[in-house]
Design a protein around this motif. Structure first.
Motif, PDB file in Angstrom:
ATOM      1  N   LEU A  36      -2.406  -8.057 -12.903  1.00 23.61           N
ATOM      2  CA  LEU A  36      -2.579  -9.284 -12.113  1.00 23.61           C
ATOM      3  C   LEU A  36      -1.924  -9.146 -10.739  1.00 23.61           C
ATOM      4  CD1 LEU A  36      -2.005 -12.015 -14.863  1.00 23.61           C
ATOM      5  CD2 LEU A  36      -4.178 -11.209 -13.910  1.00 23.61           C
ATOM      6  N   THR A  37      -0.764  -8.481 -10.695  1.00 27.76           N
ATOM      7  CA  THR A  37      -0.092  -8.253  -9.406  1.00 27.76           C
ATOM      8  C   THR A  37      -0.947  -7.380  -8.501  1.00 27.76           C
ATOM      9  OG1 THR A  37       2.070  -8.393 -10.495  1.00 27.76           O
ATOM     10  CG2 THR A  37       2.022  -7.417  -8.296  1.00 27.76           C
ATOM     11  N   SER A  38      -1.549  -6.346  -9.096  1.00 29.30           N
ATOM     12  CA  SER A  38      -2.429  -5.460  -8.336  1.00 29.30           C
ATOM     13  C   SER A  38      -3.635  -6.222  -7.786  1.00 29.30           C
ATOM     14  CB  SER A  38      -2.904  -4.309  -9.221  1.00 29.30           C
ATOM     15  OG  SER A  38      -3.949  -3.581  -8.616  1.00 29.30           O
ATOM     16  N   LEU A  39      -4.253  -7.054  -8.637  1.00 32.96           N
ATOM     17  CA  LEU A  39      -5.401  -7.853  -8.196  1.00 32.96           C
ATOM     18  C   LEU A  39      -5.013  -8.767  -7.045  1.00 32.96           C
ATOM     19  CD1 LEU A  39      -7.204  -8.973 -11.494  1.00 32.96           C
ATOM     20  CD2 LEU A  39      -7.820  -7.109  -9.953  1.00 32.96           C
ATOM     21  N   ASN A  65     -11.185  -1.843   2.587  1.00 35.08           N
ATOM     22  CA  ASN A  65     -12.072  -1.168   1.629  1.00 35.08           C
ATOM     23  C   ASN A  65     -11.274  -0.435   0.550  1.00 35.08           C
ATOM     24  OD1 ASN A  65     -15.198  -1.108   2.305  1.00 35.08           O
ATOM     25  ND2 ASN A  65     -14.106  -1.199   4.253  1.00 35.08           N
ATOM     26  N   LEU A  66     -10.131   0.138   0.929  1.00 35.36           N
ATOM     27  CA  LEU A  66      -9.259   0.780  -0.059  1.00 35.36           C
ATOM     28  C   LEU A  66      -8.759  -0.253  -1.065  1.00 35.36           C
ATOM     29  CD1 LEU A  66      -7.726   3.418  -0.884  1.00 35.36           C
ATOM     30  CD2 LEU A  66      -5.829   2.580   0.518  1.00 35.36           C
ATOM     31  N   ALA A  67      -8.397  -1.445  -0.567  1.00 30.60           N
ATOM     32  CA  ALA A  67      -7.915  -2.513  -1.450  1.00 30.60           C
ATOM     33  C   ALA A  67      -9.003  -2.946  -2.427  1.00 30.60           C
ATOM     34  CB  ALA A  67      -7.446  -3.703  -0.613  1.00 30.60           C
ATOM     35  N   VAL A  68     -10.239  -3.064  -1.953  1.00 30.65           N
ATOM     36  CA  VAL A  68     -11.351  -3.451  -2.827  1.00 30.65           C
ATOM     37  C   VAL A  68     -11.598  -2.359  -3.877  1.00 30.65           C
ATOM     38  CG1 VAL A  68     -13.829  -3.933  -2.925  1.00 30.65           C
ATOM     39  CG2 VAL A  68     -12.436  -4.929  -1.106  1.00 30.65           C
ATOM     40  N   LEU A  69     -11.538  -1.103  -3.459  1.00 34.50           N
ATOM     41  CA  LEU A  69     -11.689   0.005  -4.410  1.00 34.50           C
ATOM     42  C   LEU A  69     -10.617  -0.056  -5.489  1.00 34.50           C
ATOM     43  CD1 LEU A  69     -12.561   3.230  -2.356  1.00 34.50           C
ATOM     44  CD2 LEU A  69     -13.961   2.125  -4.092  1.00 34.50           C
ATOM     45  N   GLU A  70      -9.375  -0.361  -5.084  1.00 38.63           N
ATOM     46  CA  GLU A  70      -8.272  -0.436  -6.052  1.00 38.63           C
ATOM     47  C   GLU A  70      -8.511  -1.543  -7.073  1.00 38.63           C
ATOM     48  OE1 GLU A  70      -6.061   1.671  -6.418  1.00 38.63           O
ATOM     49  OE2 GLU A  70      -5.371   2.532  -4.535  1.00 38.63           O
ATOM     50  N   ILE A  71      -9.081  -2.662  -6.627  1.00 30.56           N
ATOM     51  CA  ILE A  71      -9.367  -3.775  -7.543  1.00 30.56           C
ATOM     52  C   ILE A  71     -10.347  -3.329  -8.629  1.00 30.56           C
ATOM     53  CG2 ILE A  71     -10.496  -6.031  -7.733  1.00 30.56           C
ATOM     54  CD1 ILE A  71      -9.316  -6.683  -4.957  1.00 30.56           C
ATOM     55  N   PHE A  72     -11.446  -2.709  -8.221  1.00 33.30           N
ATOM     56  CA  PHE A  72     -12.443  -2.257  -9.193  1.00 33.30           C
ATOM     57  C   PHE A  72     -11.916  -1.091 -10.034  1.00 33.30           C
ATOM     58  CE2 PHE A  72     -15.298  -4.408  -6.141  1.00 33.30           C
ATOM     59  CZ  PHE A  72     -15.981  -5.219  -7.034  1.00 33.30           C
ATOM     60  N   PRO A 284      -1.751   1.117  -7.672  1.00 28.25           N
ATOM     61  CA  PRO A 284      -2.490   0.000  -7.068  1.00 28.25           C
ATOM     62  C   PRO A 284      -1.621  -1.198  -6.689  1.00 28.25           C
ATOM     63  CG  PRO A 284      -3.700   0.867  -8.947  1.00 28.25           C
ATOM     64  CD  PRO A 284      -2.355   1.523  -8.961  1.00 28.25           C
ATOM     65  N   ILE A 285      -0.428  -1.321  -7.319  1.00 31.36           N
ATOM     66  CA  ILE A 285       0.513  -2.364  -6.909  1.00 31.36           C
ATOM     67  C   ILE A 285       1.244  -1.934  -5.647  1.00 31.36           C
ATOM     68  CG2 ILE A 285       2.638  -3.595  -7.540  1.00 31.36           C
ATOM     69  CD1 ILE A 285       1.839  -3.343 -10.437  1.00 31.36           C
ATOM     70  N   LEU A 286       1.650  -0.669  -5.617  1.00 31.61           N
ATOM     71  CA  LEU A 286       2.459  -0.175  -4.501  1.00 31.61           C
ATOM     72  C   LEU A 286       1.675  -0.101  -3.201  1.00 31.61           C
ATOM     73  CD1 LEU A 286       4.472   2.694  -6.245  1.00 31.61           C
ATOM     74  CD2 LEU A 286       5.241   0.381  -5.698  1.00 31.61           C
ATOM     75  N   ASN A 287       0.369   0.197  -3.280  1.00 27.79           N
ATOM     76  CA  ASN A 287      -0.427   0.326  -2.053  1.00 27.79           C
ATOM     77  C   ASN A 287      -0.316  -0.888  -1.135  1.00 27.79           C
ATOM     78  OD1 ASN A 287      -1.149   2.826  -2.942  1.00 27.79           O
ATOM     79  ND2 ASN A 287      -3.308   2.364  -3.259  1.00 27.79           N
ATOM     80  N   PRO A 288      -0.628  -2.117  -1.620  1.00 27.89           N
ATOM     81  CA  PRO A 288      -0.500  -3.270  -0.719  1.00 27.89           C
ATOM     82  C   PRO A 288       0.936  -3.527  -0.292  1.00 27.89           C
ATOM     83  CG  PRO A 288      -1.050  -3.987  -2.955  1.00 27.89           C
ATOM     84  CD  PRO A 288      -1.206  -2.507  -2.920  1.00 27.89           C
ATOM     85  N   LEU A 289       1.901  -3.265  -1.189  1.00 28.25           N
ATOM     86  CA  LEU A 289       3.308  -3.471  -0.828  1.00 28.25           C
ATOM     87  C   LEU A 289       3.733  -2.523   0.282  1.00 28.25           C
ATOM     88  CD1 LEU A 289       5.019  -3.948  -4.325  1.00 28.25           C
ATOM     89  CD2 LEU A 289       4.687  -5.678  -2.554  1.00 28.25           C
ATOM     90  N   ILE A 290       3.377  -1.238   0.121  1.00 28.19           N
ATOM     91  CA  ILE A 290       3.759  -0.228   1.113  1.00 28.19           C
ATOM     92  C   ILE A 290       3.143  -0.544   2.470  1.00 28.19           C
ATOM     93  CG2 ILE A 290       3.469   2.194   1.768  1.00 28.19           C
ATOM     94  CD1 ILE A 290       3.638   2.843  -1.275  1.00 28.19           C
TER      95      ILE A 290
END
Length: 310
Positions: A36-39, A65-72, A284-290
């Motif tokens: 859920l955090t990743s989403l 686009n990277l964020a959308v890929l991570e969601i899927f 996938p959680i760390l990507n948006p945080l970083i």
């Protein structure tokens, strides 16, 4: 034909992390929170880039686009893994369902790796050719690069997924994993898998080494260009822009290389499962945080969006 029909009727089960329901419940809660955090994190990144016109630049287009890929990417794994945790390993999946999950996981993961190379190229152009950046990184080219990432991900995924349908499976149908990862599934085949392992290694090597080589070459030129910048502030800003991307690359490529490029003789199912948790749930959680912590423009846009929504 009879062997194929028998294989298609196989039902796989996933080995639980623990035989104790309490431990399984704790792991379920941890996986659910991470999912859920990743989403939320990746949807926030994609949404902020979409609604803030100041972020309508190639760098943030690729990041969205990277964020959308991570969601899927995580969604192709998490629901089945969560259901399996709750059922103590009693949730079954057919060979077709296993192949479908494998296809989307490899497809999205391969596209993810290629997109990281595209993002390195974008930074290379921005830092080494700043005056020609908008001319080189035109919007049609950006769209073509993202589409190319998806096409390459598809081309990596299709032959690897087809491998599973050409393997005979017998009585052992418990996958020592929490999703249908190809190395773990191949260990259940009641036939010689040396050819399949070789194909897996070759495609994995191409999918990982070529983008990583392009990333490395890009950063050699980037570092050389940054060191020529006279202003200390300018050097700091350039390094800050690139450092977040480097951290994500190391996490993504480090974990996947460990799983797919290690010799099959040294493959440890337990270690493979642990490392897989890193790149399917934690990365996938760390990507948006970083990216959000190390990018001033993104943080400013997030604050602006939060103020506007109040």
């Amino acid at each position: 034909m009879e062997g194929v029909n028998k294989t298609l009727k196989i039902q796989f089960f996933f080995r639980p992390f623990s035989t104790h329901p309490e431990v399984q419940t704790v792991i379920f809660v941890a996986f659910l929170v991470m999912y859920l955090t990743s989403l939320c994190g990746n949807a926030t990144i994609a949404g902020i880039v979409q609604v803030n016109h100041s972020l309508h630049m190639p760098m943030y287009f690729f990041l969205a686009n990277l964020a959308v890929l991570e969601i899927f990417y995580t969604t192709s794994i998490a629901p089945l893994a969560l259901a399996n945790l709750l059922s103590m390993g009693k949730t079954s999946v057919s060979i077709t369902g296993c192949g479908t999950q494998m296809f989307f996981f490899i497809f999205l993961g391969g596209a993810d790796c290629v997109l990281l190379a595209v993002m390195a190229y974008d930074r290379f152009v921005a830092i080494c050719y700043p005056l020609r950046y908008t001319l080189i990184m035109s919007w049609p080219l950006c769209v073509e690069l993202v589409a190319g990432s998806l096409v390459l991900g598809f081309l990596f995924s299709l032959p690897l997924t087809m491998l599973i349908f050409h393997l005979p499976f017998c009585n052992d149908n418990e996958i020592y994993h929490f999703y249908c990862d190809l190395p773990a599934v191949m260990r259940l085949a009641c036939a010689d898998t040396h050819v399949h392992e070789t194909v897996l290694y070759i495609i994995s090597f191409i999918a990982l080494s070529i983008p990583l080589s392009l990333i490395s070459i890009s950063y050699v030129f980037i570092v050389a260009a940054i060191l020529r910048i006279q202003s200390a502030e300018g050097r700091h800003r350039a390094f800050s822009t690139c450092s977040s991307h480097i951290i994500v690359v190391l996490l993504q490529y480090g974990c996947t290389s460990f799983i797919y490029l290690s010799p099959s003789s040294s493959y440890s199912p337990e270690m493979g499962r642990m490392v897989s948790v890193v790149y399917t749930f934690i990365t996938p959680i760390l990507n948006p945080l970083i990216y959000s912590m190390r990018n001033k423009e993104l943080k400013d846009a997030l604050r602006k969006t939060l103020r506007t929504s109040r």
